[in-house]
Design an enzyme around this catalytic site. Structure first.
Site, PDB file in Angstrom:
ATOM      1  N   GLY A  66       0.787  -1.241  -0.054  1.00  0.00           N
ATOM      2  CA  GLY A  66      -0.120  -0.086   0.007  1.00  0.00           C
ATOM      3  C   GLY A  66       0.927   1.264  -0.041  1.00  0.00           C
ATOM      4  CG  ASP A  67       0.793   5.806  -1.337  1.00  0.00           C
ATOM      5  OD1 ASP A  67       1.586   6.374  -0.152  1.00  0.00           O
ATOM      6  OD2 ASP A  67       0.485   6.280  -2.323  1.00  0.00           O
ATOM      7  CG  HIS A  83      15.086   9.695   8.180  1.00  0.00           C
ATOM      8  ND1 HIS A  83      16.394   9.128   8.569  1.00  0.00           N
ATOM      9  CD2 HIS A  83      14.701   8.631   7.310  1.00  0.00           C
ATOM     10  CE1 HIS A  83      16.510   7.839   8.119  1.00  0.00           C
ATOM     11  NE2 HIS A  83      15.522   7.637   7.328  1.00  0.00           N
TER      12      HIS A  83
HETATM   13  N1  SAH Z   1      11.365   1.023   8.283  1.00  0.00           N
HETATM   14  C1  SAH Z   1      12.421   0.281   7.599  1.00  0.00           C
HETATM   15  C2  SAH Z   1      12.508   0.870   6.038  1.00  0.00           C
HETATM   16  C3  SAH Z   1      12.847   2.365   6.196  1.00  0.00           C
HETATM   17  S1  SAH Z   1      13.268   2.948   4.417  1.00  0.00           S
HETATM   18  C4  SAH Z   1      13.670   0.176   8.240  1.00  0.00           C
HETATM   19  O1  SAH Z   1      13.766   0.916   9.227  1.00  0.00           O
HETATM   20  O2  SAH Z   1      14.779  -0.344   7.661  1.00  0.00           O
HETATM   21  C5  SAH Z   1      11.625   3.788   4.199  1.00  0.00           C
HETATM   22  C6  SAH Z   1      10.685   2.862   3.770  1.00  0.00           C
HETATM   23  O3  SAH Z   1       9.316   3.372   3.173  1.00  0.00           O
HETATM   24  C7  SAH Z   1      11.091   1.991   2.432  1.00  0.00           C
HETATM   25  O4  SAH Z   1      10.869   0.576   2.690  1.00  0.00           O
HETATM   26  C8  SAH Z   1      10.080   2.490   1.267  1.00  0.00           C
HETATM   27  O5  SAH Z   1       9.841   1.536   0.430  1.00  0.00           O
HETATM   28  C9  SAH Z   1       8.802   2.879   1.963  1.00  0.00           C
HETATM   29  N2  SAH Z   1       8.046   3.767   1.410  1.00  0.00           N
HETATM   30  C10 SAH Z   1       8.466   4.810   0.720  1.00  0.00           C
HETATM   31  N3  SAH Z   1       7.235   5.512   0.153  1.00  0.00           N
HETATM   32  C11 SAH Z   1       6.199   4.686   0.629  1.00  0.00           C
HETATM   33  C12 SAH Z   1       4.711   4.875   0.433  1.00  0.00           C
HETATM   34  N4  SAH Z   1       4.340   5.781   0.080  1.00  0.00           N
HETATM   35  N5  SAH Z   1       4.120   3.947   1.034  1.00  0.00           N
HETATM   36  C13 SAH Z   1       4.358   2.750   1.750  1.00  0.00           C
HETATM   37  N6  SAH Z   1       5.651   2.561   1.961  1.00  0.00           N
HETATM   38  C14 SAH Z   1       6.801   3.687   1.195  1.00  0.00           C
END
Ligand code: SAH
Length: 348
Positions: A234-235, A254
């Site tokens: 999802g988003d 961040h």
């Molecule tokens: N929480 C994880 C990943 C952090 S990186 C950790 O700590 O390792 C940020 C994550 O946000 C990535 O996996 C990316 O795919 C996701 N992301 C970016 N835009 C998004 C969106 N619109 N909806 C859902 N996930 C998204």
């Protein structure tokens, strides 16, 4: 060479020497990149080898490889033992592919994508446009969606970093009352796997882009927690799953400027019941310019995504604007220089 020795050396140098060392940061980045990309550390796993032996199996220029490895050995990465043979050190060991907390993919990401993007920092400061976008034509996430090889390196780099840095989290925060944890933008599932392993009663929901959750499934299966997990493609700007008692945003806010971070927080707020808790996990910028990775990461977040790291005060204000009260900030026990904190919020 311990990291104290490295820091001590820098502290004891005269100012012009310290400046030279700082100017040369990109040279170290590129030397590390070359060693990582060529897979030198993997070739030294079983036995020390000379640069000509390495150059032969890699099909590269022996004299130049020797000079790159000599530079790295002077920095404590690889050691040159008898007969000019190189061997691994604890730093070089992190450049191996298949070790826990591997930093090989991160070294490649830094040398191949981050550093070229940083070369546009002046232009970013002049125009307010993220460097990655100026150099590669679009921000990082859309770029990854169109470049599978870069996405593979990025995902491996994130998995390596997150597996090393999330191990502290279950000890820092008490998850014993949690039934369902929703990991929003949960990436490849390393945090969820760590928490579910430590707490056999917790169920996990992970939301991320479709391509990402496929690899999350493999991580959760490998850790034996898959039966307690649900994956949602999802988003997070549109909707996040309802019904959790804890909503985690780790290394998500961040990536975004305040406007987008507020949109994500509000989507979470809408899904959350009045008793649910929000856990934002980020590096916090120290108030007094104490040296930490947070200031280095802050500009990197801008260069790559247009995002930012934040101070505790900025998180307090951001959460309040989205309808949360910041209740606690719990630092993990990692060294302060690169520490993730758990910022707890409750619906206001
Ligand atoms: N929480 C994880 C990943 C952090 S990186 C950790 O700590 O390792 C940020 C994550 O946000 C990535 O996996 C990316 O795919 C996701 N992301 C970016 N835009 C998004 C969106 N619109 N909806 C859902 N996930 C998204």
């Amino acid at each position: 060479m311990s990291s104290d020795n490295v820091r001590g050396t820098v502290r004891d140098m005269p100012p012009p020497a310290i400046m030279r060392q700082m100017f040369a940061g990109y040279r170290m980045t590129q030397a590390l990149y070359v060693a990582a990309k060529l897979g030198v550390a993997d070739l030294l796993k079983d036995e020390p080898k000379t640069s000509s032996e390495l150059a032969k199996s890699l099909g590269v220029h022996s004299d130049l490889l020797q000079r790159v490895l000599r530079l790295l050995a002077s920095l404590g990465v690889f050691t040159e033992v008898e007969d000019g043979r190189f061997t691994l050190t604890p730093l070089a060991a992190l450049l191996q592919s298949d070790v826990s907390g591997s930093m090989r993919a991160l070294a490649i990401l830094e040398g191949e994508w981050y550093e070229p993007a940083w070369s546009a920092l002046l232009n970013s400061v002049n125009t307010g446009t993220p460097g990655f976008e100026q150099v590669f034509g679009m921000k990082l996430f859309p770029y990854l969606a169109q470049h599978p090889h870069a996405a593979e390196v990025y995902n491996a780099a994130m998995a390596g970093a997150t597996s090393a840095e999330t191990l502290e989290i279950p000890a820092a925060y008490d998850f014993s009352d949690v039934q369902t944890l929703v990991d929003v933008g949960g990436g490849q599932g390393a945090l969820l796997a760590t928490i579910l392993t430590a707490h056999p009663h917790v169920r996990g929901v992970l939301l991320d882009h479709p391509a990402v959750i496929e690899s999350a499934r493999r991580v959760l299966e490998a850790n034996g927690v898959w039966s307690r997990c649900t994956l949602v493609a999802g988003d997070f700007f549109v909707a996040v799953p309802v019904g959790g008692d804890v909503y985690v945003l780790k290394w998500v806010l961040h990536d975004w400027d305040d406007e987008d971070a507020l949109r994500i927080l509000r989507t979470c707020r809408r899904a959350m019941g009045q008793q649910a808790k929000l856990l934002v996990m980020e590096k916090i910028i120290p108030a007094n310019n104490e040296p930490s990775y947070a200031q280095l990461s802050d500009l990197n977040m801008f260069i790559l995504y247009g995002g930012r790291e934040r101070t505790e005060r900025e998180y307090r204000r951001l959460l309040a604007t989205a309808g949360f009260t910041l209740t606690r900030v719990i630092p993990t026990s990692a060294p302060a220089w690169n520490r993730v904190s758990v910022i707890e919020g409750t619906p206001a």
